[in-house]
Design an enzyme around this catalytic site. Structure first.
Site, short mmCIF file in Angstrom:
data_model
loop_
_atom_site.label_atom_id
_atom_site.label_comp_id
_atom_site.label_asym_id
_atom_site.label_seq_id
_atom_site.Cartn_x
_atom_site.Cartn_y
_atom_site.Cartn_z
N HIS A 1 -1.99 -0.50 1.42
CA HIS A 1 -2.15 0.95 1.24
C HIS A 1 -2.24 1.59 2.61
CE1 HIS A 1 -6.01 -1.15 0.91
NE2 HIS A 1 -6.57 -0.13 1.55
N LEU A 2 -1.53 2.71 2.74
CA LEU A 2 -1.56 3.48 3.99
C LEU A 2 -2.54 4.62 3.80
CD1 LEU A 2 -0.39 4.11 6.78
CD2 LEU A 2 1.48 5.33 5.64
N HIS A 3 -3.58 4.65 4.65
CA HIS A 3 -4.54 5.76 4.61
C HIS A 3 -3.95 6.93 5.40
CE1 HIS A 3 -8.31 3.53 3.36
NE2 HIS A 3 -7.63 2.50 3.84
N SER B 1 -10.53 -3.78 1.69
CA SER B 1 -11.27 -4.11 0.47
C SER B 1 -10.37 -4.25 -0.75
CB SER B 1 -12.34 -3.04 0.21
OG SER B 1 -11.73 -1.78 0.04
N ASP C 1 -8.19 9.20 -2.19
CA ASP C 1 -9.20 8.15 -2.06
C ASP C 1 -10.49 8.62 -2.73
OD1 ASP C 1 -9.58 5.64 0.27
OD2 ASP C 1 -11.35 6.46 -0.76
N ASN D 1 -5.43 -0.95 7.05
CA ASN D 1 -6.44 -1.99 7.31
C ASN D 1 -5.89 -3.32 6.83
OD1 ASN D 1 -8.41 -0.27 8.39
ND2 ASN D 1 -9.04 0.37 6.35
#
Ligand code: DGP
Length: 114
Positions: free
Chosen positions: A100-102, A95, A30, A87
């Site tokens: 997407h997996l954080h 956003s 990120d 999210n």
């Protein structure tokens, strides 16, 4: 989708710091890290969010989580643990509309911080 940021990252049109490249998934750091390790894991195919991915390709949700666990192991996070976050939507501050997996780790997420 040519106007999707993460589709363009997956395609290599926008540079990223690659962590893991699978046949169906891609992991990269990120740009605004919230923890010492902050990696995003995405499917190469475009889906807007985790629910859409789960409805269309449930096996890919499992693959994202397995990839996250593999990256966590490579980053030495397995023993202390890590946080995985999808999210979804404006209240969650999503956003980028490509699921997407954080993967966040390397610090405690207890409250209060520190
Ligand atoms: P979210 O708020 O859940 O949609 O997270 C999107 C994340 O994507 C955010 O933590 C910042 C990151 N990000 C945004 N633009 C870029 C980019 O161009 N490159 C990389 N590597 N990460 C990005």
């Amino acid at each position: 989708m040519t106007d999707c940021l993460f589709c363009r990252i997956v395609a290599g049109e926008i540079p990223s710091q690659q962590v893991r490249a699978g046949e169906r998934t891609y992991a990269f750091r990120d740009v605004q890290p919230q923890a010492p390790t902050h990696v995003l894991i995405v499917p190469r195919e475009h889906y807007a969010n985790a629910a859409e991915l789960a409805a269309a390709r449930p096996e890919l949700v499992a693959e994202l989580v397995a990839d996250a666990a593999a990256v966590a192991a490579e980053e030495g996070l397995t023993d202390r643990g890590y946080r995985l976050v999808f999210n979804t939507g404006p209240d969650a501050q999503q956003s980028v509309q490509h699921v997407h997996l954080h993967l966040l780790g390397g610090r405690s997420f207890g409250w209060p911080p520190g």
